[in-house]
Design a protein around this motif. Structure first.
Motif, PDB file in Angstrom:
ATOM      1  N   UNK A 147      -7.913  -2.903   9.027  1.00 36.68           N
ATOM      2  CA  UNK A 147      -9.154  -2.176   9.050  1.00 36.68           C
ATOM      3  C   UNK A 147      -9.463  -1.810  10.604  1.00 36.68           C
ATOM      4  N   UNK A 148      -9.877  -2.747  11.311  1.00 38.34           N
ATOM      5  CA  UNK A 148     -10.299  -2.724  12.650  1.00 38.34           C
ATOM      6  C   UNK A 148      -9.580  -2.133  13.733  1.00 38.34           C
ATOM      7  N   UNK A 149      -8.253  -2.356  13.419  1.00 36.89           N
ATOM      8  CA  UNK A 149      -7.300  -1.680  14.260  1.00 36.89           C
ATOM      9  C   UNK A 149      -6.904  -0.125  13.765  1.00 36.89           C
ATOM     10  N   UNK A 150      -7.466   0.374  12.875  1.00 38.92           N
ATOM     11  CA  UNK A 150      -7.066   1.545  12.251  1.00 38.92           C
ATOM     12  C   UNK A 150      -5.743   1.832  11.651  1.00 38.92           C
ATOM     13  N   UNK A 151      -5.197   0.687  11.343  1.00 40.43           N
ATOM     14  CA  UNK A 151      -3.862   0.972  10.565  1.00 40.43           C
ATOM     15  C   UNK A 151      -4.208   1.197   9.064  1.00 40.43           C
TER      16      UNK A 151
ATOM     17  N   UNK B   1       0.786  -1.222  -0.187  1.00 34.25           N
ATOM     18  CA  UNK B   1       0.115  -0.058   0.038  1.00 34.25           C
ATOM     19  C   UNK B   1       0.937   1.288  -0.083  1.00 34.25           C
ATOM     20  N   UNK B   2       2.005   1.372   0.764  1.00 34.16           N
ATOM     21  CA  UNK B   2       2.892   2.426   0.492  1.00 34.16           C
ATOM     22  C   UNK B   2       3.423   2.674  -0.649  1.00 34.16           C
ATOM     23  N   UNK B   3       3.811   1.462  -1.232  1.00 34.81           N
ATOM     24  CA  UNK B   3       4.601   1.681  -2.302  1.00 34.81           C
ATOM     25  C   UNK B   3       3.550   2.222  -3.774  1.00 34.81           C
ATOM     26  N   UNK B   4       2.108   1.811  -3.657  1.00 37.69           N
ATOM     27  CA  UNK B   4       1.328   1.994  -4.712  1.00 37.69           C
ATOM     28  C   UNK B   4       0.548   3.087  -4.069  1.00 37.69           C
ATOM     29  N   UNK B   5       0.475   3.651  -2.951  1.00 40.07           N
ATOM     30  CA  UNK B   5      -0.151   4.727  -2.292  1.00 40.07           C
ATOM     31  C   UNK B   5      -1.743   4.308  -2.032  1.00 40.07           C
ATOM     32  N   UNK B   6      -2.361   3.629  -2.900  1.00 41.37           N
ATOM     33  CA  UNK B   6      -3.586   3.051  -2.577  1.00 41.37           C
ATOM     34  C   UNK B   6      -4.083   1.895  -3.706  1.00 41.37           C
ATOM     35  N   UNK B   7      -4.767   1.167  -3.235  1.00 39.91           N
ATOM     36  CA  UNK B   7      -5.012   0.040  -3.986  1.00 39.91           C
ATOM     37  C   UNK B   7      -6.682  -0.721  -3.448  1.00 39.91           C
ATOM     38  N   UNK B   8      -7.280  -0.902  -4.769  1.00 35.59           N
ATOM     39  CA  UNK B   8      -8.491  -1.804  -4.449  1.00 35.59           C
ATOM     40  C   UNK B   8      -8.099  -3.133  -3.817  1.00 35.59           C
ATOM     41  N   UNK B   9      -9.242  -3.687  -3.377  1.00 33.97           N
ATOM     42  CA  UNK B   9      -8.912  -5.130  -2.979  1.00 33.97           C
ATOM     43  C   UNK B   9      -8.262  -6.273  -3.953  1.00 33.97           C
TER      44      UNK B   9
ATOM     45  N   UNK C 287     -10.871   2.043  -2.306  1.00 34.89           N
ATOM     46  CA  UNK C 287      -9.463   1.867  -2.047  1.00 34.89           C
ATOM     47  C   UNK C 287      -9.089   1.792  -0.786  1.00 34.89           C
ATOM     48  N   UNK C 288      -7.916   0.919  -0.639  1.00 33.43           N
ATOM     49  CA  UNK C 288      -7.340   0.685   0.659  1.00 33.43           C
ATOM     50  C   UNK C 288      -6.260   1.693   0.720  1.00 33.43           C
ATOM     51  N   UNK C 289      -5.753   2.232   1.923  1.00 36.89           N
ATOM     52  CA  UNK C 289      -4.531   2.948   2.042  1.00 36.89           C
ATOM     53  C   UNK C 289      -4.045   2.954   3.364  1.00 36.89           C
ATOM     54  N   UNK C 290      -2.896   3.129   3.947  1.00 38.02           N
ATOM     55  CA  UNK C 290      -2.332   3.147   5.041  1.00 38.02           C
ATOM     56  C   UNK C 290      -2.810   4.392   5.602  1.00 38.02           C
ATOM     57  N   UNK C 291      -3.445   4.203   6.989  1.00 38.82           N
ATOM     58  CA  UNK C 291      -4.023   5.441   7.722  1.00 38.82           C
ATOM     59  C   UNK C 291      -2.882   6.348   8.050  1.00 38.82           C
ATOM     60  N   UNK C 292      -2.925   7.666   7.732  1.00 37.93           N
ATOM     61  CA  UNK C 292      -1.924   8.499   8.013  1.00 37.93           C
ATOM     62  C   UNK C 292      -1.466   8.602   9.532  1.00 37.93           C
ATOM     63  N   UNK C 293      -2.336   8.474  10.403  1.00 36.69           N
ATOM     64  CA  UNK C 293      -2.007   8.437  11.806  1.00 36.69           C
ATOM     65  C   UNK C 293      -1.129   7.274  11.976  1.00 36.69           C
ATOM     66  N   UNK C 294      -1.366   6.103  11.400  1.00 39.00           N
ATOM     67  CA  UNK C 294      -0.749   5.037  11.726  1.00 39.00           C
ATOM     68  C   UNK C 294       0.626   4.832  11.172  1.00 39.00           C
ATOM     69  N   UNK C 295       1.040   5.712  10.217  1.00 40.45           N
ATOM     70  CA  UNK C 295       2.477   5.579   9.472  1.00 40.45           C
ATOM     71  C   UNK C 295       3.538   5.749  10.403  1.00 40.45           C
ATOM     72  N   UNK C 296       3.669   6.383  11.522  1.00 36.19           N
ATOM     73  CA  UNK C 296       4.952   6.229  12.117  1.00 36.19           C
ATOM     74  C   UNK C 296       5.097   4.793  12.548  1.00 36.19           C
TER      75      UNK C 296
ATOM     76  N   UNK D 117      -6.374 -10.810   6.833  1.00 39.28           N
ATOM     77  CA  UNK D 117      -5.725  -9.576   7.321  1.00 39.28           C
ATOM     78  C   UNK D 117      -6.079  -8.396   6.821  1.00 39.28           C
ATOM     79  N   UNK D 118      -6.710  -7.876   6.012  1.00 39.48           N
ATOM     80  CA  UNK D 118      -7.166  -6.733   5.635  1.00 39.48           C
ATOM     81  C   UNK D 118      -8.285  -6.413   6.692  1.00 39.48           C
ATOM     82  N   UNK D 119      -9.229  -7.170   7.070  1.00 40.22           N
ATOM     83  CA  UNK D 119     -10.264  -6.808   7.983  1.00 40.22           C
ATOM     84  C   UNK D 119      -9.637  -6.463   9.610  1.00 40.22           C
ATOM     85  N   UNK D 120      -8.370  -7.105   9.731  1.00 42.73           N
ATOM     86  CA  UNK D 120      -7.806  -6.963  10.869  1.00 42.73           C
ATOM     87  C   UNK D 120      -7.178  -5.559  11.072  1.00 42.73           C
TER      88      UNK D 120
END
Length: 240
Positions: free
Chosen positions: A204-208, A176-184, A215-224, A199-202
């Motif tokens: 999403x639930x954790x807010x990661x 996801x970081x390489x592609x910025x965002x991806x569909x499933x 489209x899926x993407x890394x949550x900005x607040x989870x990036x660090x 993996x994806x639902x887990x």
């Protein structure tokens, strides 16, 4: 990508190639892009002074002076003309460091640290036995009596990173970081050996990660935190 680089190598006019820092590291390894293209350029990171000025401008413009921000640790007020407290400056320094100076990441971390609290009347009353310094700290809260909303800024909190199927989770996050965002469907194509069903639902639930417009993407607040886990696991990291 190789075809594109071959065409660019013989192109006799200026051109710009844009990608994120994670994609650049991938392209360096996959197609040796750094041998054909010049060193990448990016914006300078925001230090704590730039973040303070930027957040202060946003707060003033949005609230028209009707919101005061206070540090939850020492009750010092943010975005005043006077110098901030040691705790406040330490918070902004930490924020700049955690976000690597990336404005979008810093802004999301800042938003997650904001809390609303109704200041009790008793907390605004002077106590005869209080020290003078404590009286001064409490006096700044009187803005609430003038219809000014008080927002507290708490210390940066960590998200819970799922430990189950951690390797698969990290592969998904790296993609996801390489592609910025991806569909499933796109994620399945670039990580064919990963069990994304669980993996994806887990994540999403954790807010990661987040889901927006399919489209899926890394949550900005989870990036660090994501960076730390990827680096600890030996993944190729961006260098910008």
């Amino acid at each position: 990508m190789r075809d594109l680089l071959n065409q660019l190598s013989v192109l006799n006019r200026p051109f710009v190639v844009g990608c994120n820092s994670w994609a650049w590291e991938f392209l360096k390894k996959a197609v040796m892009a750094h041998l054909l293209l010049p060193p990448p350029l990016t914006f300078a990171p925001f230090d704590y002074k730039k973040l303070k000025g930027w957040f202060g401008h946003i707060a003033e413009k949005a609230s028209e002076g009707n919101i005061n921000f206070f540090n939850a640790d020492d009750r010092s007020q943010f975005f005043t003309e006077t110098e901030g407290s040691v705790v406040q400056d330490s918070y902004l320094n930490t924020l700049a460091s955690e976000s690597r100076g990336i404005p979008w990441i810093a802004w999301n971390l800042w938003r997650k640290s904001l809390r609303l609290e109704r200041v009790e009347k008793e907390k605004r009353m002077e106590d005869e036995e209080e020290k003078e310094s404590e009286k001064k700290k409490r006096s700044v809260l009187l803005g609430a009596d003038r219809g000014v909303r008080v927002i507290w800024v708490e210390a940066l909190a960590s998200l819970h990173f799922p430990e189950e199927q951690k390797v698969d989770s990290l592969l998904v996050l790296h993609a996801l970081l390489i592609h910025s965002r991806l569909t499933v469907e796109e994620l399945l194509a670039v990580t064919p050996n990963v069990e994304t069903t669980s993996v994806v639902p887990a994540l999403l639930k954790a807010g990661i990660i987040t889901l927006h417009a399919k489209s899926l993407m890394c949550a900005p607040a989870a990036y660090p935190q994501v960076r730390v886990h990827l680096e600890d696991a030996g993944f190729t990291m961006d260098q910008i």
